[in-house]
Design a protein around this motif. Structure first.
Motif, PDB file in Angstrom:
ATOM      1  N   SER A 169      -0.012 -17.463   0.298  1.00  0.00           N
ATOM      2  CA  SER A 169       0.695 -16.271   0.781  1.00  0.00           C
ATOM      3  C   SER A 169       0.294 -15.032  -0.007  1.00  0.00           C
ATOM      4  CB  SER A 169       2.201 -16.512   0.681  1.00  0.00           C
ATOM      5  OG  SER A 169       2.893 -15.345   1.005  1.00  0.00           O
ATOM      6  N   HIS A 170       0.267 -15.129  -1.338  1.00  0.00           N
ATOM      7  CA  HIS A 170      -0.121 -13.986  -2.170  1.00  0.00           C
ATOM      8  C   HIS A 170      -1.579 -13.595  -1.936  1.00  0.00           C
ATOM      9  CE1 HIS A 170       3.546 -13.494  -4.375  1.00  0.00           C
ATOM     10  NE2 HIS A 170       3.517 -14.715  -4.857  1.00  0.00           N
ATOM     11  N   LEU A 171      -2.449 -14.580  -1.778  1.00  0.00           N
ATOM     12  CA  LEU A 171      -3.871 -14.307  -1.554  1.00  0.00           C
ATOM     13  C   LEU A 171      -4.078 -13.520  -0.263  1.00  0.00           C
ATOM     14  CD1 LEU A 171      -6.925 -14.781  -2.160  1.00  0.00           C
ATOM     15  CD2 LEU A 171      -6.708 -16.905  -0.881  1.00  0.00           C
ATOM     16  N   LEU A 172      -3.484 -13.985   0.831  1.00  0.00           N
ATOM     17  CA  LEU A 172      -3.655 -13.307   2.114  1.00  0.00           C
ATOM     18  C   LEU A 172      -3.004 -11.919   2.104  1.00  0.00           C
ATOM     19  CD1 LEU A 172      -3.178 -16.331   4.538  1.00  0.00           C
ATOM     20  CD2 LEU A 172      -5.308 -15.345   3.679  1.00  0.00           C
ATOM     21  N   THR A 173      -1.834 -11.799   1.449  1.00  0.00           N
ATOM     22  CA  THR A 173      -1.181 -10.494   1.327  1.00  0.00           C
ATOM     23  C   THR A 173      -2.049  -9.526   0.529  1.00  0.00           C
ATOM     24  OG1 THR A 173       0.988 -11.536   1.442  1.00  0.00           O
ATOM     25  CG2 THR A 173       0.914  -9.319   0.530  1.00  0.00           C
ATOM     26  N   ALA A 174      -2.674 -10.023  -0.547  1.00  0.00           N
ATOM     27  CA  ALA A 174      -3.538  -9.169  -1.376  1.00  0.00           C
ATOM     28  C   ALA A 174      -4.747  -8.687  -0.593  1.00  0.00           C
ATOM     29  CB  ALA A 174      -3.985  -9.936  -2.617  1.00  0.00           C
ATOM     30  N   LEU A 175      -5.369  -9.563   0.190  1.00  0.00           N
ATOM     31  CA  LEU A 175      -6.548  -9.170   0.960  1.00  0.00           C
ATOM     32  C   LEU A 175      -6.196  -8.154   2.049  1.00  0.00           C
ATOM     33  CD1 LEU A 175      -8.249 -12.655   1.062  1.00  0.00           C
ATOM     34  CD2 LEU A 175      -9.156 -10.619  -0.069  1.00  0.00           C
ATOM     35  N   VAL A 176      -5.069  -8.361   2.719  1.00  0.00           N
ATOM     36  CA  VAL A 176      -4.613  -7.387   3.721  1.00  0.00           C
ATOM     37  C   VAL A 176      -4.285  -6.063   3.039  1.00  0.00           C
ATOM     38  CG1 VAL A 176      -2.750  -6.865   5.358  1.00  0.00           C
ATOM     39  CG2 VAL A 176      -3.823  -9.120   5.380  1.00  0.00           C
TER      40      VAL A 176
ATOM     41  N   VAL B  98      -1.266 -11.045 -23.982  1.00  0.00           N
ATOM     42  CA  VAL B  98      -0.497 -12.287 -23.879  1.00  0.00           C
ATOM     43  C   VAL B  98       0.190 -12.385 -22.520  1.00  0.00           C
ATOM     44  CG1 VAL B  98       1.389 -13.631 -24.875  1.00  0.00           C
ATOM     45  CG2 VAL B  98      -0.153 -12.347 -26.365  1.00  0.00           C
ATOM     46  N   ARG B  99       0.877 -11.336 -22.156  1.00  0.00           N
ATOM     47  CA  ARG B  99       1.559 -11.295 -20.857  1.00  0.00           C
ATOM     48  C   ARG B  99       0.882 -10.268 -19.973  1.00  0.00           C
ATOM     49  NH1 ARG B  99       7.811 -11.400 -22.633  1.00  0.00           N
ATOM     50  NH2 ARG B  99       7.886 -13.607 -23.089  1.00  0.00           N
ATOM     51  N   ARG B 100       0.863 -10.533 -18.685  1.00  0.00           N
ATOM     52  CA  ARG B 100       0.276  -9.584 -17.740  1.00  0.00           C
ATOM     53  C   ARG B 100       1.121  -8.321 -17.697  1.00  0.00           C
ATOM     54  NH1 ARG B 100      -1.387 -13.811 -12.928  1.00  0.00           N
ATOM     55  NH2 ARG B 100      -2.891 -14.920 -14.210  1.00  0.00           N
ATOM     56  N   SER B 101       0.466  -7.202 -17.928  1.00  0.00           N
ATOM     57  CA  SER B 101       1.207  -5.945 -17.990  1.00  0.00           C
ATOM     58  C   SER B 101       0.750  -4.945 -16.932  1.00  0.00           C
ATOM     59  CB  SER B 101       1.042  -5.323 -19.384  1.00  0.00           C
ATOM     60  OG  SER B 101      -0.320  -5.049 -19.636  1.00  0.00           O
ATOM     61  N   GLY B 102      -0.051  -5.375 -16.005  1.00  0.00           N
ATOM     62  CA  GLY B 102      -0.512  -4.466 -14.961  1.00  0.00           C
ATOM     63  C   GLY B 102      -1.917  -4.808 -14.535  1.00  0.00           C
ATOM     64  N   LEU B 103      -2.520  -3.899 -13.806  1.00  0.00           N
ATOM     65  CA  LEU B 103      -3.888  -4.072 -13.325  1.00  0.00           C
ATOM     66  C   LEU B 103      -4.763  -2.998 -13.939  1.00  0.00           C
ATOM     67  CD1 LEU B 103      -3.114  -4.657  -9.535  1.00  0.00           C
ATOM     68  CD2 LEU B 103      -3.845  -6.382 -11.187  1.00  0.00           C
ATOM     69  N   ARG B 104      -5.975  -3.367 -14.286  1.00  0.00           N
ATOM     70  CA  ARG B 104      -6.938  -2.439 -14.853  1.00  0.00           C
ATOM     71  C   ARG B 104      -8.201  -2.451 -14.009  1.00  0.00           C
ATOM     72  NH1 ARG B 104      -2.864  -1.635 -17.047  1.00  0.00           N
ATOM     73  NH2 ARG B 104      -2.314  -1.904 -19.215  1.00  0.00           N
TER      74      ARG B 104
ATOM     75  N   ALA C 100      -5.195   4.081  -9.486  1.00  0.00           N
ATOM     76  CA  ALA C 100      -3.940   4.712  -9.071  1.00  0.00           C
ATOM     77  C   ALA C 100      -3.478   4.170  -7.718  1.00  0.00           C
ATOM     78  CB  ALA C 100      -4.109   6.227  -9.018  1.00  0.00           C
ATOM     79  N   CYS C 101      -4.409   3.968  -6.793  1.00  0.00           N
ATOM     80  CA  CYS C 101      -4.055   3.452  -5.463  1.00  0.00           C
ATOM     81  C   CYS C 101      -3.586   2.004  -5.536  1.00  0.00           C
ATOM     82  CB  CYS C 101      -5.251   3.561  -4.520  1.00  0.00           C
ATOM     83  SG  CYS C 101      -5.623   5.250  -4.052  1.00  0.00           S
ATOM     84  N   LEU C 102      -4.216   1.188  -6.386  1.00  0.00           N
ATOM     85  CA  LEU C 102      -3.798  -0.213  -6.538  1.00  0.00           C
ATOM     86  C   LEU C 102      -2.382  -0.291  -7.116  1.00  0.00           C
ATOM     87  CD1 LEU C 102      -7.017  -1.944  -7.943  1.00  0.00           C
ATOM     88  CD2 LEU C 102      -6.158  -1.981  -5.603  1.00  0.00           C
TER      89      LEU C 102
ATOM     90  N   LEU D 289       0.786  -4.615  -2.491  1.00  0.00           N
ATOM     91  CA  LEU D 289      -0.487  -5.095  -3.035  1.00  0.00           C
ATOM     92  C   LEU D 289      -0.336  -5.445  -4.511  1.00  0.00           C
ATOM     93  CD1 LEU D 289      -3.506  -5.653  -2.928  1.00  0.00           C
ATOM     94  CD2 LEU D 289      -3.909  -3.201  -3.205  1.00  0.00           C
ATOM     95  N   PHE D 290       0.339  -4.587  -5.272  1.00  0.00           N
ATOM     96  CA  PHE D 290       0.548  -4.842  -6.697  1.00  0.00           C
ATOM     97  C   PHE D 290       1.301  -6.153  -6.906  1.00  0.00           C
ATOM     98  CE2 PHE D 290       2.948  -4.400 -10.655  1.00  0.00           C
ATOM     99  CZ  PHE D 290       1.925  -4.091 -11.541  1.00  0.00           C
ATOM    100  N   GLN D 291       2.362  -6.364  -6.123  1.00  0.00           N
ATOM    101  CA  GLN D 291       3.161  -7.589  -6.239  1.00  0.00           C
ATOM    102  C   GLN D 291       2.362  -8.836  -5.849  1.00  0.00           C
ATOM    103  OE1 GLN D 291       6.108  -7.896  -7.671  1.00  0.00           O
ATOM    104  NE2 GLN D 291       6.061  -5.718  -8.081  1.00  0.00           N
ATOM    105  N   ALA D 292       1.402  -8.686  -4.943  1.00  0.00           N
ATOM    106  CA  ALA D 292       0.577  -9.826  -4.544  1.00  0.00           C
ATOM    107  C   ALA D 292      -0.514 -10.129  -5.564  1.00  0.00           C
ATOM    108  CB  ALA D 292      -0.048  -9.558  -3.172  1.00  0.00           C
ATOM    109  N   LEU D 293      -1.052  -9.096  -6.233  1.00  0.00           N
ATOM    110  CA  LEU D 293      -2.141  -9.304  -7.196  1.00  0.00           C
ATOM    111  C   LEU D 293      -1.650  -9.777  -8.566  1.00  0.00           C
ATOM    112  CD1 LEU D 293      -4.569  -6.320  -6.483  1.00  0.00           C
ATOM    113  CD2 LEU D 293      -5.002  -8.752  -6.116  1.00  0.00           C
ATOM    114  N   MET D 294      -0.466  -9.390  -8.969  1.00  0.00           N
ATOM    115  CA  MET D 294      -0.011  -9.721 -10.323  1.00  0.00           C
ATOM    116  C   MET D 294       0.081 -11.233 -10.582  1.00  0.00           C
ATOM    117  SD  MET D 294      -0.003  -7.259 -12.330  1.00  0.00           S
ATOM    118  CE  MET D 294       0.923  -7.901 -13.710  1.00  0.00           C
ATOM    119  N   PRO D 295       0.640 -12.045  -9.692  1.00  0.00           N
ATOM    120  CA  PRO D 295       0.704 -13.486 -10.006  1.00  0.00           C
ATOM    121  C   PRO D 295      -0.585 -14.244  -9.664  1.00  0.00           C
ATOM    122  CG  PRO D 295       1.879 -13.056  -7.968  1.00  0.00           C
ATOM    123  CD  PRO D 295       1.422 -11.714  -8.498  1.00  0.00           C
ATOM    124  N   ARG D 296      -1.571 -13.574  -9.090  1.00  0.00           N
ATOM    125  CA  ARG D 296      -2.811 -14.231  -8.674  1.00  0.00           C
ATOM    126  C   ARG D 296      -3.632 -14.667  -9.870  1.00  0.00           C
ATOM    127  NH1 ARG D 296      -0.882 -15.539  -5.854  1.00  0.00           N
ATOM    128  NH2 ARG D 296      -2.102 -17.332  -6.340  1.00  0.00           N
TER     129      ARG D 296
END
Length: 198
Positions: free
Chosen positions: A182-189, A100-106, A122-124, A130-137
């Motif tokens: 902003s989140h997209l470009l931060t995630a790619l970098v 239901v709610r995003r709880s992390g990355l898998r 583990a690195c992600l 990177l984690f903060q940029a990917l979570m709301p994406r």
């Protein structure tokens, strides 16, 4: 028997994967995305392919279509290539966890070494930016492949795409908001940074 063969051939031609959908305008979605990104380094390589630079990171953007019954989607895929410190092969998909709610990355391993999938996850999670940029994406797909001495990241974002419907007829571009951009470009970098050390 001849009628069935003819019907099969007609259906094959109708639903051929390599055929562009009716109403597809190559390059139009990519042009909308160019304006959304607002990057000075946007360079068109063809109608459906471009190259951009974000700081020291070089990205490719590829426009592709996905046909459905009475509609099609025009998606833009961001492609990042990063030299790998170790060789090998592997295909991984990254998605949000939680029902239901995003709880992390898998990280889901499609092929390759399971230990590498665990290390990638583990690195992600360890890279806070990177984690903060990917979570709301809101990405449709995030695939990471290792082929020989190179990582290849393919990210399909929901923003920067177009929905084209035939019945009723409408065409809608889903713009990238400034926050999404902003989140997209931060995630790619961030993916460049993480994978170059993996």
């Amino acid at each position: 028997m001849m009628v069935i063969a003819t019907l099969r051939q007609k259906l094959f031609e109708l639903f051929r994967a390599d055929r562009a959908p009716a109403g597809y305008r190559p390059g139009v979605t990519l042009e909308h995305l160019r304006r959304n990104l607002g990057l000075a380094s946007f360079e068109r390589l063809s109608a459906t392919h471009a190259q951009v630079g974000v700081g020291d990171v070089a990205l490719e953007i590829v426009e592709r279509t996905e046909s459905q019954l009475l509609m099609h989607l025009v998606m833009t895929e961001f492609v990042l290539r990063v030299p790998a410190s170790t060789g090998g092969t592997g295909r991984f998909e990254v998605h949000h966890g939680g029902a239901v709610r995003r709880s992390g990355l898998r990280v889901r391993r499609r092929s390759g070494n399971q230990a590498l999938a665990r290390e990638l996850q583990a690195c992600l999670l360890a890279d806070a930016a990177l984690f903060q940029a990917l979570m709301p994406r809101d990405f449709k797909r995030l695939r990471i492949e290792l082929q020989g001495q190179q990582w290849c990241v393919r990210l399909e974002h929901m923003g920067g795409s177009e929905v084209v419907n035939r019945l009723p007829a409408f065409r809608r571009y889903i713009a990238l908001s400034p926050a999404q951009r902003s989140h997209l470009l931060t995630a790619l970098v961030g993916l460049q940074r993480v994978l170059s050390n993996l």
